[in-house]
Enzyme design. Structure first.
Site, short mmCIF file in Angstrom:
data_model
loop_
_atom_site.label_atom_id
_atom_site.label_comp_id
_atom_site.label_asym_id
_atom_site.label_seq_id
_atom_site.Cartn_x
_atom_site.Cartn_y
_atom_site.Cartn_z
N ARG A 153 17.70 6.19 20.88
CA ARG A 153 18.28 5.95 19.54
C ARG A 153 18.28 4.48 19.14
NH1 ARG A 153 21.69 9.86 21.53
NH2 ARG A 153 21.30 11.89 20.59
N LYS A 175 10.78 -2.47 8.29
CA LYS A 175 10.12 -1.16 8.23
C LYS A 175 9.22 -0.98 9.44
CE LYS A 175 8.72 -1.03 3.59
NZ LYS A 175 7.85 -0.38 2.62
N GLU A 217 -2.61 -11.31 0.69
CA GLU A 217 -1.16 -11.06 0.55
C GLU A 217 -0.43 -12.38 0.24
OE1 GLU A 217 0.46 -8.15 0.53
OE2 GLU A 217 -0.81 -6.72 1.61
N LYS A 259 9.58 -13.04 0.88
CA LYS A 259 9.82 -11.65 1.30
C LYS A 259 11.27 -11.49 1.78
CE LYS A 259 8.33 -7.50 3.54
NZ LYS A 259 7.29 -6.71 4.20
N GLU A 269 14.52 -0.53 -0.39
CA GLU A 269 13.43 -0.32 -1.34
C GLU A 269 13.82 0.57 -2.52
OE1 GLU A 269 9.73 1.25 0.29
OE2 GLU A 269 8.82 -0.56 -0.48
N ARG A 273 12.53 -4.55 -4.43
CA ARG A 273 11.48 -4.63 -3.41
C ARG A 273 10.12 -4.19 -3.97
NH1 ARG A 273 12.95 -3.56 2.89
NH2 ARG A 273 10.89 -3.76 3.77
N ASN A 277 4.95 -4.74 -4.27
CA ASN A 277 3.82 -3.84 -4.45
C ASN A 277 2.83 -4.33 -5.50
OD1 ASN A 277 4.52 -1.94 -2.53
ND2 ASN A 277 5.90 -0.87 -3.93
N HIS A 280 -0.78 -3.30 -5.39
CA HIS A 280 -0.89 -2.21 -4.42
C HIS A 280 -1.17 -0.84 -5.04
CE1 HIS A 280 0.39 -5.26 -1.64
NE2 HIS A 280 0.43 -4.41 -0.62
N HIS A 284 -4.00 0.66 -3.05
CA HIS A 284 -3.87 1.87 -2.25
C HIS A 284 -4.88 2.93 -2.68
CE1 HIS A 284 0.53 0.86 -0.99
NE2 HIS A 284 -0.34 0.48 -0.07
N HIS A 297 -6.79 -3.66 4.28
CA HIS A 297 -5.73 -3.46 3.29
C HIS A 297 -5.63 -4.65 2.32
CE1 HIS A 297 -1.85 -2.63 1.53
NE2 HIS A 297 -1.43 -3.80 1.96
N1 LIG Z 1 6.01 -2.60 8.21
C1 LIG Z 1 5.64 -3.16 7.10
O1 LIG Z 1 6.47 -3.57 6.28
C2 LIG Z 1 4.18 -3.36 6.83
C3 LIG Z 1 3.77 -4.19 5.79
C4 LIG Z 1 2.40 -4.40 5.60
C5 LIG Z 1 1.47 -3.77 6.43
N2 LIG Z 1 1.91 -2.95 7.44
C6 LIG Z 1 0.95 -2.30 8.34
O2 LIG Z 1 0.24 -3.28 9.05
C7 LIG Z 1 -0.99 -2.72 9.49
C8 LIG Z 1 -2.10 -3.73 9.35
O3 LIG Z 1 -1.80 -4.84 10.15
P1 LIG Z 1 -2.90 -5.96 10.46
O4 LIG Z 1 -3.64 -6.28 9.23
O5 LIG Z 1 -2.21 -7.03 11.21
O6 LIG Z 1 -3.97 -5.18 11.35
P2 LIG Z 1 -4.05 -4.91 12.93
O7 LIG Z 1 -2.74 -4.86 13.54
O8 LIG Z 1 -4.93 -3.71 13.09
O9 LIG Z 1 -4.83 -6.18 13.47
C9 LIG Z 1 -6.14 -6.42 13.03
C10 LIG Z 1 -7.08 -6.77 14.18
O10 LIG Z 1 -6.83 -8.10 14.60
C11 LIG Z 1 -6.81 -8.18 16.01
N3 LIG Z 1 -5.93 -9.29 16.38
C12 LIG Z 1 -4.59 -9.35 16.19
N4 LIG Z 1 -4.14 -10.56 16.52
C13 LIG Z 1 -5.20 -11.29 16.91
C14 LIG Z 1 -5.37 -12.63 17.33
N5 LIG Z 1 -4.35 -13.50 17.34
N6 LIG Z 1 -6.61 -13.05 17.66
C15 LIG Z 1 -7.66 -12.19 17.58
N7 LIG Z 1 -7.56 -10.92 17.16
C16 LIG Z 1 -6.34 -10.48 16.82
C17 LIG Z 1 -6.33 -6.84 16.45
O11 LIG Z 1 -6.79 -6.57 17.74
C18 LIG Z 1 -6.92 -5.90 15.40
O12 LIG Z 1 -8.19 -5.45 15.81
C19 LIG Z 1 -1.19 -1.46 8.69
O13 LIG Z 1 -0.99 -0.33 9.51
C20 LIG Z 1 -0.11 -1.52 7.63
O14 LIG Z 1 0.36 -0.25 7.24
C21 LIG Z 1 3.23 -2.74 7.64
ZN LIG Z 2 0.23 -5.02 1.38
#
Ligand SMILES: NC(=O)c1ccc[n+]([C@@H]2O[C@H](COP(=O)([O-])OP(=O)(O)OC[C@H]3O[C@@H](n4cnc5c(N)ncnc54)[C@H](O)[C@@H]3O)[C@@H](O)[C@H]2O)c1
Ligand SMILES: [Zn+2]
Length: 394
Positions: A153, A175, A217, A259, A269, A273, A277, A280, A284, A297
């Site tokens: 939990r 999130k 972003e 943020k 949200e 918040r 978007n 987006h 999306h 993304h």
């Molecule tokens: N929780 C939230 O509020 C929120 C907000 C925005 C996005 N997200 C989520 O985030 C995800 C995307 O995250 P992302 O863009 O970081 O992608 P990711 O986590 O897939 O990372 C992208 C790539 O970079 C590589 N990598 C990471 N750090 C590295 C480093 N320091 N050196 C070399 N390679 C490295 C990873 O191995 C991966 O292949 C999506 O699933 C999205 O839904 C969540």
């Molecule tokens: Zn985004």
């Protein structure tokens, strides 16, 4: 509702950005001396936490965990490629312990991966005093964060974001979640971390395209709340692209500050918040119509911001010069994937199924100036199609 974020923010980050503005400090990547972290507070009451930002901070992670009362026992969750790049930056006490590995990539952000993480936590005899350290991009942050939110939990969570997108976005706001076969992020929770440890030096190994995806972003934050940040992007894109640490630190801090302020005021949200978007809705849709394969993304958001700005110009809500400035900054960042083969009508269909539709109304974030947006609910399908054609869709 008009949001004017820039002048409401605390003086702290503003001062950092501005001092940078005045002196234009430049240092080659990696040569920054040890500095006190920039600290940005997020949230209220018991759920309040700090974002700490400094070059080399990850090398002091053990000390920072202890400082936040999370050093007693921890399990690092990461992927093999990230561990490969980042391990040597960690303090020896953390680098020498085997992390719990999850597979790399968006398609592994799912329940079966969370289930494997539960196995790893059971095997390590994790208890409520065990801190989960999510070391990676948004995929690790969301998946490990979800495992932390649900195991026993809720275990304490610390985010150590290693992509630019994670440092300015996914690690902040609490999130966490995983995807379902029927849609992204359908399963999740709000689980704020104990703290967020941001070390921009880890971005050195990030592939160019991933870095750029995060930069879009950053542009989003500039557009919704910070003309100063926009000016920095216009002026220093070359230095940013070469990952000049003296530039990245104030930029990341400014984004985190924006943020933090938005999510503090609207933790679940419900209203404000939504400004996050910006770009987006169409973004999306572009991801959906290409089955999440063509765009990173951030790239889809880059195109989505252009579409939203075009729509605003067509409504005379935004000056064309702002649209042109946005287009120029985005195009100078590098190539975006093609959209000419994508039918706007199909994207419109995806928008009809969007989560941003509340009680039959699409909440659309419209830019009204540099650093200023407003949310409207009267955008028509015709306007959307026109805007999408403006960015080159068919
Ligand atoms: N929780 C939230 O509020 C929120 C907000 C925005 C996005 N997200 C989520 O985030 C995800 C995307 O995250 P992302 O863009 O970081 O992608 P990711 O986590 O897939 O990372 C992208 C790539 O970079 C590589 N990598 C990471 N750090 C590295 C480093 N320091 N050196 C070399 N390679 C490295 C990873 O191995 C991966 O292949 C999506 O699933 C999205 O839904 C969540
Ligand atoms: Zn985004």
């Amino acid at each position: 509702m008009v949001h004017r974020g820039a002048h409401e923010r605390t003086a702290a980050t503003r001062a950092i950005l501005l001092s940078y503005h005045c002196h234009g400090r430049r240092r080659p990547f990696g040569s920054t001396p040890r500095m006190n972290p920039i600290v940005i507070e997020v949230g209220r009451g018991a759920r309040r936490y700090a974002i700490e930002i400094a070059a080399g901070l990850i090398g002091r992670l053990h000390e920072r965990l202890e400082a936040h009362g999370a050093g007693h026992r921890s399990v690092v969750i990461t992927t093999a490629p990230i561990w490969h790049f980042v391990r040597n930056r960690l303090p020896p006490r953390l680098a020498s312990v085997e992390p719990a590995l999850m597979p790399d990539g968006e398609r592994h952000k799912r329940l079966t991966t969370a289930a494997r993480l539960y196995d790893a936590l059971v095997q390590r005899e994790a208890d409520r005093g065990t801190t989960v350290v999510a070391l990676g991009g948004g995929v690790v942050g969301d998946t490990a964060g979800f495992a932390a939110a649900t195991f026993l939990r809720g275990l304490p969570l610390v985010h150590v974001p290693t992509t630019l997108l994670a440092q300015v976005d996914s690690a902040i706001g609490g999130k966490v979640g995983v995807n379902h076969a029927q849609g992204k992020n359908l399963i999740g929770a709000f689980h704020p971390p104990r703290f967020v440890c941001i070390d921009p030096l880890v971005l050195a190994s990030l592939p160019r395209r991933e870095f750029r995806a995060g930069l879009y972003e950053v542009v989003k934050y500039a557009m919704i709340a910070s003309p100063e940040l926009f000016a920095v992007l216009q002026r220093d894109l070359d230095g940013i692209n070469s990952r000049d640490i003296g530039l990245l630190i104030p930029i990341i801090a400014e984004c985190c500050q924006i943020k933090a302020q938005v999510v503090t005021r609207d933790e679940h949200e419900l209203g404000e918040r939504r400004v996050l978007n910006f770009g987006h809705t169409v973004g999306h849709a572009l991801e959906a119509v290409t089955s999440y394969r063509r765009f990173r993304h951030g790239e889809a958001v880059g195109l989505g911001m252009l579409a939203a700005a075009a729509l605003a110009v067509a409504r005379r809500a935004l000056d064309r010069t702002v649209f042109d400035a946005l287009r120029q900054v985005i195009s100078r960042m590098g190539p975006l994937p093609a959209v000419a083969d994508l039918p706007a009508a199909q994207a419109l269909d995806a928008i009809r199924h969007d989560k941003k539709i509340v009680e039959g109304r699409l909440h659309f974030v419209l830019p009204t100036g540099l650093g200023r947006v407003t949310t409207v609910t009267d955008v028509t399908e015709r306007e959307l199609v026109r805007a999408m054609k403006t960015i080159g869709m068919r």
